[in-house]
Design an enzyme around this catalytic site. Sequence first.
Site, PDB file in Angstrom:
ATOM      1  N   HIS A  66       0.715  -1.121   0.061  1.00  0.00           N
ATOM      2  CA  HIS A  66      -0.143  -0.135  -0.023  1.00  0.00           C
ATOM      3  C   HIS A  66       0.852   0.994  -0.068  1.00  0.00           C
ATOM      4  O   HIS A  66       0.491   2.249   0.430  1.00  0.00           O
ATOM      5  CB  HIS A  66      -0.864   0.024   1.277  1.00  0.00           C
ATOM      6  CG  HIS A  66      -1.659  -1.408   1.455  1.00  0.00           C
ATOM      7  ND1 HIS A  66      -3.159  -1.449   0.781  1.00  0.00           N
ATOM      8  CD2 HIS A  66      -1.447  -2.378   2.133  1.00  0.00           C
ATOM      9  CE1 HIS A  66      -3.445  -2.530   1.312  1.00  0.00           C
ATOM     10  NE2 HIS A  66      -2.449  -3.176   2.149  1.00  0.00           N
ATOM     11  N   LYS A  99      15.413  22.005 -11.405  1.00  0.00           N
ATOM     12  CA  LYS A  99      14.900  20.750 -11.929  1.00  0.00           C
ATOM     13  C   LYS A  99      15.595  19.803 -12.631  1.00  0.00           C
ATOM     14  O   LYS A  99      16.413  19.880 -13.339  1.00  0.00           O
ATOM     15  CB  LYS A  99      13.609  20.887 -12.797  1.00  0.00           C
ATOM     16  CG  LYS A  99      12.022  21.552 -12.007  1.00  0.00           C
ATOM     17  CD  LYS A  99      11.624  20.782 -10.748  1.00  0.00           C
ATOM     18  CE  LYS A  99      10.995  19.495 -11.287  1.00  0.00           C
ATOM     19  NZ  LYS A  99       9.875  19.777 -12.138  1.00  0.00           N
ATOM     20  N   SER A 121      14.186  21.384 -16.546  1.00  0.00           N
ATOM     21  CA  SER A 121      12.881  22.360 -16.772  1.00  0.00           C
ATOM     22  C   SER A 121      13.335  23.699 -17.806  1.00  0.00           C
ATOM     23  O   SER A 121      14.217  24.260 -17.371  1.00  0.00           O
ATOM     24  CB  SER A 121      12.089  22.711 -15.636  1.00  0.00           C
ATOM     25  OG  SER A 121      11.464  23.625 -15.770  1.00  0.00           O
ATOM     26  N   GLU A 151       9.409   8.249 -17.413  1.00  0.00           N
ATOM     27  CA  GLU A 151       8.180   8.548 -17.311  1.00  0.00           C
ATOM     28  C   GLU A 151       7.460   8.304 -18.772  1.00  0.00           C
ATOM     29  O   GLU A 151       6.297   7.907 -18.826  1.00  0.00           O
ATOM     30  CB  GLU A 151       7.811  10.123 -17.209  1.00  0.00           C
ATOM     31  CG  GLU A 151       8.171  10.435 -15.592  1.00  0.00           C
ATOM     32  CD  GLU A 151       8.220  12.100 -15.666  1.00  0.00           C
ATOM     33  OE1 GLU A 151       7.196  12.733 -15.245  1.00  0.00           O
ATOM     34  OE2 GLU A 151       9.145  12.562 -16.198  1.00  0.00           O
TER      35      GLU A 151
END
Length: 469
Positions: free
Chosen positions: A155, A282, A276, A289
Site C-alpha cells: 500500500h 529541476k 525544466s 516517465e
Amino acid sequence: MKLWGGRFTKPTNQLVEEFNASITFDKELVEEDIAGSLAHVEMLGVCGILPKEDVARISEGLKTIRERVQSGEIEFSIENEDIHMNIEKLLIDLIGPIGGKLHTGRSRNDQVALDMHLYVRKQTVHLVELLVQLQEVLLNQASQHVDTLLPGYTHLQRAQPVRLAHHLLAYASMFERDLERLVDSYKRVNVCPLGAGAIAGTTFPIDRQYVAKKLGFTRVYDNSMDAVSDRDYLVEFLSISSLIMTHLSRLSEELILWSSEEFQYVELDDAFCTGSSMMPQKKNPDIPELIRGKTGRVTGHLLSLLMTLKALPLTYNKDMQEDKEGVFDTVKTLTGSLQLMAEILKTMKVNVQRMQQNVEQGFANATDLADYLVNKGIPFRKAHEIVGQLVLYCIGKQKYLLDCSLEEFQSFSSEIQADIFERLNPIAVVEARTSEGGTAKAQVLKTLEQKQERLTKLTSWLSEHQVEV
Ligand code: ARG
C-alpha cells in the site's frame, strides 16, 4: 495499369489510392518480402514449374532491387499499393515480362503472412537479446546490493525491511517470465504460411517444405485457410510486449518515486534526465516517465488488433492490413524502452544510507515482535493486538520500538526479555526470513545464482536462433 487491372474499366479513385495503400508502412517489410520471393522462385525452379533461366533472371533482378533499396535509390509508389506489388512492378520494369512469372502459385495473402512471420521472428530474437541484456544489468545491481536494506512496501506504506537485491530480483523474475514467453511464442511464429495461395492451395506442384527449410522455418501451416487468416501470433506478440511494457512501467514508477526528493533512494544519471525550461533546479526523470506513458500505446495496439479480428469471417479480409502499424510501433517502442531501462539501471546511484535510515525510522520490525511473542506461546492474534497497542504507544511518544526500554516493553507483555533488542534490529529482522523465496541472505543468494544460470541457458538459445532473414 494495375497489376490486377485486367477486369477493370476505370482508373482507381484518388481517395481510394490513398486510403487503400499500405506501402507507407509495409515498406518496413522490404527485406522479408525479397527474401521470401527469392526462396519462392528458387522452389519454382527446383519443382520444374519455371525454367532455370527464368529463375536466374528473376533472382538476379530481385537482388538488384534489394541493393537499390539498401542504397536508398528506390521510391515506392502509392499506385502500387503495397510492398508486394511495388517489388513485383519494379521487377517487371527491370527485367521485362518474365518478372511477371514470380507470382506463379502464390497470392499476396500467403505472401504478406510470410513477410510478417519473418519479421516477427527476427524481432522476437532481438527482443530476447535486449531482455537478456537488461536482465544482466539487473542481476549485476542485485549482486552489488545483497547487503543494502530498504523498507519493503505494501500500500506504499513501510511494511517489512528487505534486501535491495531481493527487491530487484522480483523484477528479474518478471523479466524471466517474459523471456520464457518470448521463447515459447517463437515456435508458433516459426511456421511457414507460403504455399497456401489465396485460400485453398495451388494447382502447381509446389514444394512447401523446400521453401520452409530455405527460410529456416521448423514446419508449415497444415491448413491453407488458417495459413492466410491466422493473426494469433501477432496477438501473442502484442500481448507479450504489453506485459513487458507493464513490467518496465512498474519499474519506471519506482525509479520516479525513488529519485524524488521525498524518497532520495536513487539518483539517475544526468545523461538520462532532462531539465525544466523555467525552473533551474529541476532534474526530471523523463525517460522512466515516457516508458510508463508508452505502455498505454502498446497495450492499445493489442486491443486494437483483437477488435479488428473479432468478427472476421474466414479467410483473408482487407481489415487484416490493419495488423501492421501497431506491430511496427510496438517493436520500436519496446526496443527503445528496453535499451534505455538497461542504461538507466546501470548508471543510477543507489543511496544506501538513505534506505538504511528509512528502515530504522519506522515500524517495519513490528511483525517480528509479534512473531517473538508467538514463539513464547502467545497465539498470533493476541500477539498482533499487543504489538498494535505498543505501536500506538510509541506513536504517542514519537519514537520507534527500539527506543523503548525493557520496562516499557514488559508493561505490554511480561514475556518480552532483553534479547528483544537484538531481535528487532533490521538486519536480524531480514535474516530471520529464511523461508524459501524470503529475503534472508542465503535465500537471496540462491535465487540470484539460479537466475544467472537461467540467463546463461538463454544466451545459448540466442546463439542457436540467430536468423539471417
Ligand atoms: N497489403 C495487404 C495487407 O497488408 C496485402 C495483402 C492483400 N491481399 C489482398 N487480397 N488484397 O494485408
